[in-house]
Design a protein around this motif. Sequence first.
Motif, short mmCIF file in Angstrom:
data_model
loop_
_atom_site.label_atom_id
_atom_site.label_comp_id
_atom_site.label_asym_id
_atom_site.label_seq_id
_atom_site.Cartn_x
_atom_site.Cartn_y
_atom_site.Cartn_z
N GLY A 13 0.81 -1.21 0.00
CA GLY A 13 0.00 0.00 0.00
C GLY A 13 0.84 1.26 0.00
N LEU A 14 1.89 1.27 0.82
CA LEU A 14 2.78 2.43 0.88
C LEU A 14 3.50 2.64 -0.45
CD1 LEU A 14 4.31 1.68 4.40
CD2 LEU A 14 2.70 3.52 3.87
N THR A 15 3.96 1.53 -1.04
CA THR A 15 4.67 1.61 -2.32
C THR A 15 3.75 2.11 -3.43
OG1 THR A 15 6.05 -0.25 -1.61
CG2 THR A 15 6.09 0.31 -3.94
N ARG A 16 2.50 1.72 -3.35
CA ARG A 16 1.52 2.16 -4.35
C ARG A 16 1.44 3.68 -4.42
NH1 ARG A 16 -5.04 1.23 -3.71
NH2 ARG A 16 -5.67 2.30 -5.66
N TRP A 17 1.56 4.35 -3.27
CA TRP A 17 1.45 5.81 -3.24
C TRP A 17 2.79 6.50 -3.49
CZ3 TRP A 17 -3.31 6.04 -4.06
CH2 TRP A 17 -4.23 5.28 -3.36
N GLY A 18 3.84 5.71 -3.77
CA GLY A 18 5.09 6.32 -4.19
C GLY A 18 6.18 6.35 -3.13
N ALA A 19 5.96 5.72 -1.98
CA ALA A 19 6.97 5.73 -0.91
C ALA A 19 8.06 4.70 -1.19
CB ALA A 19 6.32 5.43 0.44
#
Length: 380
Positions: A323-329
């Motif tokens: 989920g975090l990676t999805r938003w670009g983190a």
Amino acid sequence: MTVFEYGGRLLIVDCGVLFPEEEQPGVDLILPDFTSIRDRLDDIDGIVLTHGHEDHIGGVPFLLREKPDIPLIGSKLTLALIEAKLQEHRIRPYTLEVEEGHRERIGPFECEFVAVNHSIPDALAVAIRTPAGMAVHTGDFKMDQLPLDGRLTDLPAFAKLGEEGIDLLLVDSTNAEVPGFVPPERDISGVLNQVFGNAQKRIIVASFASHVHRIQQILDAAHEYGRKVAFVGRSMVRNMGIARDLGYLRVPAGLVVDVKTLDDLPDDEVVLVCTGSQGEPMAALSRMANRDHQIRIVQGDTVILASSLIPGNENAVYRVINGLTRWGATVVHKGNAKVHVSGHASAGELLYFYNICKPKNLMPVHGEWRHLRANAELGR
């Protein structure tokens, strides 16, 4: 939770909670089974708390709901953490503060407290003497020779207990399957500095709310790189405030700010410290990953999971990472960087410990079946 009995009297060591697993939807906490002691609450002389982690103190409020005047015995930080938790339950406990080297008689049990090193300050082992013999409970421990707070596991004290004769040794089994020795806590400082040095925007660190040593390293890195730190989440704010007030957490003046002031700071001057390193659905980090939190993850943020995976939580943690990676983190975790070292003794340390203590009998505790079996094999 371990219960010792002598002469009809009971002494409890630790009373924690477990994390629910995926096949337990709707369950918030897993408590110890109080059935065997529920009709003997008047026989309990005290609860010895070895340290302040949730899996050792989290069940105390639920036991004290049934009998609020059971005395709690522990170190300064441990008692401060449990007292704050009990305040939320409107329970004012009877407490006895102890420290390493102290001996206290609790009913028929003579208890001697020994310093151990763990991932939280002020951890203690306890030697329990009765006319029937001596039992030693290590609590959680490791043998870090370069601890951040300079507080070593007191091996000379354990050696003296061994010379006296330990009839039963109850030992932390969490890392019994892991060969060798646990690396020093200091080893991760360089990695954290590298992550901080490379981060272009906000840094968000997820950790246990009681992991004082790890938070200290985060504060030190933030101070070095000119960033302000805000704690997010009630338990994190509460516990770090307690650790700071008691002198266990060193906070440079002006470093920690209220989360409400962060909008006034550039992203590259911000560090957020929150809970949720185990993928807990209601913790701050999970809510950020689900876009259900006031703090919105954006492209270029760096998220550090400063803990290891607790068995059973893998799917929940990877769901949060996705989920975090999805938003670009950019997500930094134990799988791709050395941002965590264990607080539990590995097999080499356990063997060394057994050679010092020379117990007549060994009882592996604190671990899943595979950990307990592995620890038993080490002690044969």
